[in-house]
Design an enzyme around this catalytic site. Structure first.
Site, PDB file in Angstrom:
ATOM      1  N   CYS A  30      45.632  38.325  39.181  1.00  0.00           N
ATOM      2  CA  CYS A  30      45.902  39.363  40.171  1.00  0.00           C
ATOM      3  C   CYS A  30      46.322  38.690  41.478  1.00  0.00           C
ATOM      4  O   CYS A  30      46.276  37.465  41.609  1.00  0.00           O
ATOM      5  CB  CYS A  30      44.660  40.217  40.396  1.00  0.00           C
ATOM      6  SG  CYS A  30      43.266  39.277  41.080  1.00  0.00           S
ATOM      7  N   HIS A  59      36.676  32.579  38.794  1.00  0.00           N
ATOM      8  CA  HIS A  59      35.827  32.342  37.637  1.00  0.00           C
ATOM      9  C   HIS A  59      36.661  32.039  36.392  1.00  0.00           C
ATOM     10  O   HIS A  59      36.851  32.883  35.515  1.00  0.00           O
ATOM     11  CB  HIS A  59      34.913  33.554  37.391  1.00  0.00           C
ATOM     12  CG  HIS A  59      33.734  33.588  38.299  1.00  0.00           C
ATOM     13  ND1 HIS A  59      33.014  34.733  38.558  1.00  0.00           N
ATOM     14  CD2 HIS A  59      33.131  32.605  39.026  1.00  0.00           C
ATOM     15  CE1 HIS A  59      32.025  34.451  39.390  1.00  0.00           C
ATOM     16  NE2 HIS A  59      32.088  33.170  39.688  1.00  0.00           N
ATOM     17  N   HIS A 143      25.908  38.329  41.177  1.00  0.00           N
ATOM     18  CA  HIS A 143      27.327  37.980  41.179  1.00  0.00           C
ATOM     19  C   HIS A 143      27.727  37.537  42.590  1.00  0.00           C
ATOM     20  O   HIS A 143      27.296  38.137  43.573  1.00  0.00           O
ATOM     21  CB  HIS A 143      28.167  39.175  40.735  1.00  0.00           C
ATOM     22  CG  HIS A 143      29.605  38.849  40.511  1.00  0.00           C
ATOM     23  ND1 HIS A 143      30.515  38.784  41.545  1.00  0.00           N
ATOM     24  CD2 HIS A 143      30.296  38.550  39.377  1.00  0.00           C
ATOM     25  CE1 HIS A 143      31.702  38.469  41.057  1.00  0.00           C
ATOM     26  NE2 HIS A 143      31.597  38.308  39.752  1.00  0.00           N
ATOM     27  N   GLU A 145      30.261  37.980  44.415  1.00  0.00           N
ATOM     28  CA  GLU A 145      30.821  39.035  45.257  1.00  0.00           C
ATOM     29  C   GLU A 145      29.721  39.930  45.823  1.00  0.00           C
ATOM     30  O   GLU A 145      29.767  40.318  46.988  1.00  0.00           O
ATOM     31  CB  GLU A 145      31.832  39.878  44.482  1.00  0.00           C
ATOM     32  CG  GLU A 145      32.480  40.948  45.341  1.00  0.00           C
ATOM     33  CD  GLU A 145      33.419  41.859  44.578  1.00  0.00           C
ATOM     34  OE1 GLU A 145      33.545  43.040  44.970  1.00  0.00           O
ATOM     35  OE2 GLU A 145      34.020  41.410  43.583  1.00  0.00           O
ATOM     36  N   THR A 184      34.197  45.079  43.331  1.00  0.00           N
ATOM     37  CA  THR A 184      35.590  45.402  43.005  1.00  0.00           C
ATOM     38  C   THR A 184      35.934  45.245  41.533  1.00  0.00           C
ATOM     39  O   THR A 184      36.997  45.694  41.096  1.00  0.00           O
ATOM     40  CB  THR A 184      36.557  44.507  43.810  1.00  0.00           C
ATOM     41  OG1 THR A 184      36.353  43.137  43.437  1.00  0.00           O
ATOM     42  CG2 THR A 184      36.346  44.682  45.305  1.00  0.00           C
ATOM     43  N   SER A 287      41.357  36.374  36.344  1.00  0.00           N
ATOM     44  CA  SER A 287      41.311  34.967  36.743  1.00  0.00           C
ATOM     45  C   SER A 287      41.757  34.029  35.619  1.00  0.00           C
ATOM     46  O   SER A 287      41.583  32.810  35.728  1.00  0.00           O
ATOM     47  CB  SER A 287      39.897  34.595  37.205  1.00  0.00           C
ATOM     48  OG  SER A 287      38.926  34.990  36.253  1.00  0.00           O
TER      49      SER A 287
END
Length: 332
Positions: A30, A59, A143, A145, A184, A287
């Site tokens: 992305c 990751h 996580h 994030e 997200t 990723s």
């Protein structure tokens, strides 16, 4: 060494069972991942090695090892980095506010490669807090994030929930307005269920102006939903610690695909699971590089007479510029 004749090659191909591969589009990198990887590579090019990176930049083991060979040094925390003038890059997942503060104290040349869509969630959480709201974060505990988002606010100002069951036991501060934000890279469907439960129990809860699950996560899940019911098996190319890749595997399973596996690369395929299939769905987490998708197609082509068809559900043209520090240097 004798060269195989054309007739023998044709016979070999004819002996292979047919396999239709439906490859999902969009898939793979992305815009946020491209930006983060480019940031490390640009820093290496401008400043030379070493370039320090806090946590895996994205990751994916293949990507991390590739950057390590070029001179990137990955650390878990800043205290592992010696006093240095080398760049120190924060990963795409985002970091708690304490991390940039520590970098300032140690006078590091810090470059923030946080995905802009993660930064959007950080800003939302901060605005809610400034307006006196208690923030509920939907995400997966531990996580990076989630750790980064929770670290934007003072302790006790944000509560993490993961499931509908968590909504039932949620005990926010009394007489305080609520708002929610999300990680997200969640399952779109799972998150919708949690949000519905939140809104039913707390009808006045404030929602994001635009959903926090990013465009890439949504698009890749939609493509898997289209392909999974049509195939005997689905492979998601991605790392086990990649949230968006794990969600793709779950989406395929729930969409009715009999075999759904997350695979880092071709050498990790359990061929005993794929012996009798006639159709295969293939996608990649946000990723995972395209070279690993091609590697897996080649591995199946050694065993099957493969035909490949792309199934597209969205066009992606999102682009994020490099962090300002690297844009300025690149311009010079």
């Amino acid at each position: 060494m004798p060269v195989a004749s054309l007739s023998s090659i044709e016979t070999s191909s004819a002996n292979k069972p047919p396999l239709e591969v439906l490859i999902c589009a969009p898939r793979g990198f992305c815009a946020g991942v491209v930006r983060a990887i480019d940031a490390v590579e640009k820093a290496l090019r401008i400043y030379g090695p070493p370039v320090y990176v806090r946590h895996e930049i994205v990751h994916n083991k293949y990507v991390v090892e590739s950057l390590r060979r070029k001179g990137a040094i990955f650390v878990d925390e800043l205290d592992e980095i010696p006093d240095t003038q080398a760049p120190v890059i924060f990963s795409a997942h985002g970091v708690p506010k304490s991390v940039p503060s520590e970098a300032v104290q140690r006078r590091f040349f810090a470059i923030d490669a946080t995905c802009p869509l993660v930064t959007k969630v950080h800003r939302e959480a901060e605005i809610h807090h400034k307006r006196g709201r208690h923030v509920v974060l939907i995400g997966h505990a531990g996580h990076p994030e989630v750790v980064g988002t929770m670290g934007q606010l003072p302790a006790g100002a944000i509560t993490l929930i993961e499931t509908v069951a968590d909504v039932e036991t949620l005990a926010p501060p009394a007489d305080v307005e609520l708002a929610y934000v999300t990680q997200t890279t969640l399952s779109v469907d799972d998150t919708a269920g949690v949000v519905a439960a939140l809104q039913q129990r707390f009808p006045q809860i404030v929602s994001p102006h635009k959903q926090d699950i990013c465009y890439a996560t949504t698009n890749r899940q939609e493509a898997v939903k289209r392909v999974a019911p049509q195939v005997d098996a689905m492979i998601v190319v991605g790392s086990p610690n990649s949230s968006n890749s794990q969600r793709l595997r779950e989406v395929a399973e729930r969409a009715g695909c009999p075999i759904s596996r997350l695979v880092l690369r071709a050498e990790d395929i359990d061929w005993s699971l794929f012996g009798n299939i006639r159709s295969l769905g293939l996608t990649a987490g946000a990723s995972a590089p395209e070279v690993l998708v091609e590697e897996i197609i080649d591995a199946f082509a050694e065993r099957y007479n493969v035909t490949v068809e792309s199934v597209s559900t969205a066009d992606e043209s999102v682009f994020f510029p490099l962090p300002r520090e690297l844009r300025d240097q690149a311009a010079e």
